[in-house]
Design a protein around this motif. Structure first.
Motif, mmCIF file in Angstrom:
data_model
loop_
_atom_site.group_PDB
_atom_site.id
_atom_site.type_symbol
_atom_site.label_atom_id
_atom_site.label_comp_id
_atom_site.label_asym_id
_atom_site.label_seq_id
_atom_site.Cartn_x
_atom_site.Cartn_y
_atom_site.Cartn_z
ATOM 1 N N TYR A 66 0.817 -1.232 0.000
ATOM 2 C CA TYR A 66 0.000 0.000 0.000
ATOM 3 C C TYR A 66 0.845 1.274 0.000
ATOM 4 O O TYR A 66 0.618 2.187 -0.791
ATOM 5 C CB TYR A 66 -0.905 -0.035 1.227
ATOM 6 C CG TYR A 66 -1.861 1.124 1.354
ATOM 7 C CD1 TYR A 66 -2.952 1.250 0.493
ATOM 8 C CD2 TYR A 66 -1.691 2.085 2.350
ATOM 9 C CE1 TYR A 66 -3.835 2.307 0.629
ATOM 10 C CE2 TYR A 66 -2.574 3.133 2.494
ATOM 11 C CZ TYR A 66 -3.649 3.248 1.628
ATOM 12 O OH TYR A 66 -4.521 4.293 1.757
ATOM 13 N N ASN A 120 -15.745 13.728 4.603
ATOM 14 C CA ASN A 120 -15.864 14.705 3.526
ATOM 15 C C ASN A 120 -15.591 16.108 4.055
ATOM 16 O O ASN A 120 -14.758 16.839 3.532
ATOM 17 C CB ASN A 120 -17.257 14.611 2.896
ATOM 18 C CG ASN A 120 -17.271 15.106 1.462
ATOM 19 O OD1 ASN A 120 -16.315 14.899 0.699
ATOM 20 N ND2 ASN A 120 -18.330 15.796 1.079
ATOM 21 N N GLU A 157 -4.611 5.108 7.782
ATOM 22 C CA GLU A 157 -5.749 5.677 7.035
ATOM 23 C C GLU A 157 -7.069 5.345 7.733
ATOM 24 O O GLU A 157 -7.989 6.154 7.779
ATOM 25 C CB GLU A 157 -5.769 5.152 5.597
ATOM 26 C CG GLU A 157 -4.581 5.579 4.754
ATOM 27 C CD GLU A 157 -4.358 7.076 4.739
ATOM 28 O OE1 GLU A 157 -5.327 7.830 4.569
ATOM 29 O OE2 GLU A 157 -3.202 7.503 4.912
ATOM 30 N N ASN A 166 -7.897 9.123 -3.966
ATOM 31 C CA ASN A 166 -7.623 10.090 -2.886
ATOM 32 C C ASN A 166 -6.647 11.183 -3.308
ATOM 33 O O ASN A 166 -6.854 12.361 -3.015
ATOM 34 C CB ASN A 166 -7.089 9.353 -1.657
ATOM 35 C CG ASN A 166 -6.776 10.329 -0.540
ATOM 36 O OD1 ASN A 166 -7.650 11.039 -0.060
ATOM 37 N ND2 ASN A 166 -5.508 10.406 -0.144
ATOM 38 N N ASP A 204 -18.970 6.882 -1.586
ATOM 39 C CA ASP A 204 -18.510 6.698 -0.207
ATOM 40 C C ASP A 204 -18.783 7.925 0.646
ATOM 41 O O ASP A 204 -18.180 8.065 1.715
ATOM 42 C CB ASP A 204 -17.021 6.329 -0.174
ATOM 43 C CG ASP A 204 -16.097 7.437 -0.718
ATOM 44 O OD1 ASP A 204 -16.483 8.615 -0.707
ATOM 45 O OD2 ASP A 204 -14.983 7.097 -1.136
ATOM 46 N N THR A 209 -5.470 1.114 -4.282
ATOM 47 C CA THR A 209 -6.113 1.310 -2.975
ATOM 48 C C THR A 209 -7.246 0.285 -2.844
ATOM 49 O O THR A 209 -7.621 -0.365 -3.813
ATOM 50 C CB THR A 209 -6.652 2.746 -2.805
ATOM 51 O OG1 THR A 209 -7.709 2.955 -3.737
ATOM 52 C CG2 THR A 209 -5.561 3.787 -3.023
ATOM 53 N N SER A 210 -7.797 0.195 -1.651
ATOM 54 C CA SER A 210 -8.663 -0.951 -1.336
ATOM 55 C C SER A 210 -10.103 -0.852 -1.850
ATOM 56 O O SER A 210 -10.807 -1.840 -1.907
ATOM 57 C CB SER A 210 -8.716 -1.110 0.186
ATOM 58 O OG SER A 210 -9.389 0.009 0.747
ATOM 59 N N LEU A 211 -10.557 0.349 -2.171
ATOM 60 C CA LEU A 211 -11.967 0.597 -2.539
ATOM 61 C C LEU A 211 -12.916 0.223 -1.396
ATOM 62 O O LEU A 211 -14.072 -0.160 -1.608
ATOM 63 C CB LEU A 211 -12.365 -0.162 -3.821
ATOM 64 C CG LEU A 211 -11.492 0.092 -5.050
ATOM 65 C CD1 LEU A 211 -11.990 -0.721 -6.242
ATOM 66 C CD2 LEU A 211 -11.475 1.572 -5.422
ATOM 67 N N LEU A 212 -12.391 0.324 -0.201
ATOM 68 C CA LEU A 212 -13.198 -0.060 0.970
ATOM 69 C C LEU A 212 -14.226 0.995 1.378
ATOM 70 O O LEU A 212 -15.186 0.683 2.101
ATOM 71 C CB LEU A 212 -12.268 -0.248 2.174
ATOM 72 C CG LEU A 212 -11.807 -1.645 2.518
ATOM 73 C CD1 LEU A 212 -10.713 -1.559 3.574
ATOM 74 C CD2 LEU A 212 -12.957 -2.506 3.023
HETATM 75 C C1 FAD Z 1 -11.711 16.382 -0.533
HETATM 76 C C2 FAD Z 1 -11.820 14.954 -0.023
HETATM 77 C C3 FAD Z 1 -13.065 14.422 0.291
HETATM 78 C C4 FAD Z 1 -13.171 13.130 0.800
HETATM 79 N N1 FAD Z 1 -14.417 12.635 1.082
HETATM 80 C C5 FAD Z 1 -14.521 11.377 1.593
HETATM 81 C C6 FAD Z 1 -15.797 10.833 1.899
HETATM 82 O O1 FAD Z 1 -16.834 11.474 1.755
HETATM 83 N N2 FAD Z 1 -15.856 9.570 2.383
HETATM 84 C C7 FAD Z 1 -14.714 8.823 2.584
HETATM 85 O O2 FAD Z 1 -14.819 7.668 3.007
HETATM 86 N N3 FAD Z 1 -13.499 9.327 2.327
HETATM 87 C C8 FAD Z 1 -13.367 10.569 1.826
HETATM 88 N N4 FAD Z 1 -12.128 11.062 1.548
HETATM 89 C C9 FAD Z 1 -10.935 10.292 1.947
HETATM 90 C C10 FAD Z 1 -10.336 9.355 0.884
HETATM 91 O O3 FAD Z 1 -10.173 10.024 -0.325
HETATM 92 C C11 FAD Z 1 -11.186 8.116 0.654
HETATM 93 O O4 FAD Z 1 -11.480 7.496 1.873
HETATM 94 C C12 FAD Z 1 -10.433 7.104 -0.215
HETATM 95 O O5 FAD Z 1 -10.064 7.691 -1.438
HETATM 96 C C13 FAD Z 1 -11.338 5.903 -0.466
HETATM 97 O O6 FAD Z 1 -10.722 4.998 -1.320
HETATM 98 P P1 FAD Z 1 -10.190 3.609 -0.770
HETATM 99 O O7 FAD Z 1 -11.241 2.965 0.052
HETATM 100 O O8 FAD Z 1 -9.656 2.846 -1.934
HETATM 101 O O9 FAD Z 1 -9.028 4.110 0.187
HETATM 102 P P2 FAD Z 1 -7.762 3.378 0.794
HETATM 103 O O10 FAD Z 1 -6.579 4.207 0.423
HETATM 104 O O11 FAD Z 1 -7.711 1.952 0.455
HETATM 105 O O12 FAD Z 1 -7.948 3.583 2.360
HETATM 106 C C14 FAD Z 1 -8.616 2.641 3.202
HETATM 107 C C15 FAD Z 1 -9.681 3.331 4.012
HETATM 108 O O13 FAD Z 1 -9.091 4.292 4.885
HETATM 109 C C16 FAD Z 1 -9.964 5.395 5.051
HETATM 110 N N5 FAD Z 1 -9.313 6.620 4.544
HETATM 111 C C17 FAD Z 1 -8.336 6.706 3.611
HETATM 112 N N6 FAD Z 1 -7.972 7.989 3.442
HETATM 113 C C18 FAD Z 1 -8.744 8.722 4.281
HETATM 114 C C19 FAD Z 1 -8.838 10.107 4.559
HETATM 115 N N7 FAD Z 1 -8.055 11.019 3.971
HETATM 116 N N8 FAD Z 1 -9.764 10.509 5.447
HETATM 117 C C20 FAD Z 1 -10.566 9.622 6.078
HETATM 118 N N9 FAD Z 1 -10.508 8.298 5.859
HETATM 119 C C21 FAD Z 1 -9.602 7.853 4.971
HETATM 120 C C22 FAD Z 1 -11.205 5.107 4.218
HETATM 121 O O14 FAD Z 1 -12.162 4.516 5.053
HETATM 122 C C23 FAD Z 1 -10.673 4.112 3.192
HETATM 123 O O15 FAD Z 1 -11.667 3.278 2.657
HETATM 124 C C24 FAD Z 1 -11.995 12.362 1.003
HETATM 125 C C25 FAD Z 1 -10.741 12.911 0.689
HETATM 126 C C26 FAD Z 1 -10.666 14.187 0.175
HETATM 127 C C27 FAD Z 1 -9.305 14.749 -0.142
#
Ligand code: FAD
Length: 427
Positions: free
Chosen positions: A209, A355, A252, A318, A349, A221-224
């Protein structure tokens, strides 16, 4: 016959579900209930992909519990009115649910608790969607953390394997209420199918990661996020997986809890700057520019690719979220609340706490030790994170065409303008 009710909300799974586990009682069979809250869904498009996802996940649960001759009761309306109806239809022993920390949900749950109490019905709610909630991780002086790094340190110090212990039980052990009602059709609830789907999550990326998470062109990334949002996976399971594999990934997950506790302690930050000293920032709020940003027509390929990915799939990587958000707030000087609202409408999400927290981070008005000088350069971000432009080519292939728009604003000019605006606000 007296029954227990489990009110499912953002915990759409049978496995490792704290409310379901606690409702198990050989004397009182359990009815699983879901309410499509009209106060929420009436404001959404009828084909909202998130509402479709909720329905589809409930249908999966329904199929599973049919094996025990049970079914999920779907209702649509205002929760207090639904509970009035249920109280007339069933002899209810106790109602169980898992905590939800959003301001609207806290008020709603309080109202339902009061209603149940008035009718002599017990209720109990549980921590389920996080490892540590509201007051679990506090500073030594008993106040909430407002900066991530010390919050994370305390989180890790407090954590033991006990906190992520998964709950196990069989379908038979649940003692579900035998039912003969039909699972409502989408049409009955007023849902129209959507083309946009939530993708399955994958954890095969966790070990690598740290090296791949910032490259939007790969599935690194995980799309979790929608799964954690709607509870189709238990956070305990994910934390257990992350524990011995990736500290960065675990971090994260802790960010997610950090923003949840911020929202819990500071609910006003949903619409107010976390740092009031930024209240005087003079946003330009140009509507035509905002529309171009929404459509992905800013003339900056990485920004446009991100917005097109969001508009097409309901998801955005992200790294790109950070770039488009910084661009809106700093380059265009548009109020973060506009961007937050647009993301809320589009993101599969969408999670109020994450957010708002991340938007305020991008606008430098939130919980961030770094001052307002951080302004992403959308061109150097491409060199760093999408050097071969694979991501841009995928989502904004027109970027090389003659009709592709000129940059909406020149970078160094916009940077200086943003710095001046913030500086003036603080002076
Ligand atoms: C402007 C902006 C708005 C966002 N809005 C949201 C939103 O509405 N809902 C949301 O879930 N995430 C949000 N995020 C955080 C992040 O972008 C997403 O969680 C992430 O892109 C989801 O993809 P993933 O599950 O593949 O993430 P991965 O990189 O695989 O991360 C694993 C998990 O970690 C958590 N996580 C990761 N990064 C963050 C972060 N910066 N803040 C909080 N939790 C995080 C999430 O639950 C995510 O599913 C936002 C980020 C930005 C910059």
């Amino acid at each position: 016959m007296k029954i227990n009710i489990v009110w499912l909300r953002r915990d759409l799974r049978l496995e490792d579900n704290t409310a379901i586990y606690n409702a198990i009682n050989p004397d009182f069979p359990t009815l699983l209930l879901f309410i499509f809250d009209s106060q929420i869904i009436d404001d959404l498009e009828r084909d909202d992909p998130r509402v479709n996802f909720i329905y589809d996940e409930l249908e999966k649960i329904n199929t599973e519990i049919k094996k025990a001759d049970s079914g999920v009761l779907l209702q649509k309306g205002k929760p207090n009115e639904i509970f009035e109806k249920l109280n007339a239809d069933y002899d209810i022993n106790k109602v169980f649910w898992n905590h939800d920390y959003e301001p609207y949900a806290i008020n709603r749950d309080q109202e339902i608790t009061t209603f149940l109490e008035k009718h002599g019905i017990a209720s109990e709610s549980f921590k389920d969607q996080v490892i540590f909630e509201g007051n679990d991780v506090l500073k030594d002086d008993g106040k909430p953390y407002t900066v991530f790094s010390p919050f994370k340190r305390k989180w890790l110090k407090k954590f033991t394997r006990q906190h992520s212990q998964e709950l196990t039980y069989s379908l038979e052990e649940l003692n579900l209420l035998k039912t003969d009602f039909e699972f409502s059709l989408k049409d009955d609830i007023g849902i129209q199918p959507s083309e946009i789907k939530v993708l399955p999550y994958h954890l095969d990326i966790v070990e690598d990661y740290e090296n791949i998470r910032d490259k939007p062109s790969i599935n690194g990334t995980s799309l979790l996020s929608p799964h954690l949002r709607f509870g189709t996976v238990s956070v305990r399971k994910i934390v257990n997986y992350a524990l011995d594999r990736s500290e960065t990934f675990l971090s994260e997950l802790i960010w997610r809890e950090f923003f949840m506790q911020i929202l819990y302690h500071f609910p006003n930050t949903v619409s107010s700057n976390f740092k009031p000293k930024y209240d005087t920032v003079k946003w330009r709020n140009n509507e035509a520019e905002f529309e171009k940003w929404c459509k992905g027509e800013t003339g900056y390929p990485i920004v446009d690719a991100g917005m097109k990915e969001l508009n097409t799939t309901g998801y955005m990587h992200n790294r790109v979220r950070m770039i488009v958000a910084s661009f809106l707030c700093k380059h265009l000087l548009i109020d973060w609340r506009w961007g937050e609202a647009y993301f809320a409408k589009k993101l599969l999400d969408f999670e109020l706490s994450s957010n708002v927290g991340n938007w305020q981070w991008a606008a430098s008005t939130g919980c961030d030790a770094v001052p307002y000088f951080r302004i992403f350069n959308p061109t150097s971000q491409v060199k760093k994170f999408d050097p071969k432009m694979d991501y841009i080519r995928k989502w904004c292939p027109e970027f090389q065409s003659l009709t592709y728009p000129q940059p909406i604003v020149e970078h160094s000019y916009a940077r200086e303008r943003a710095l001046d605006t913030y500086k003036t606000a603080l002076s």
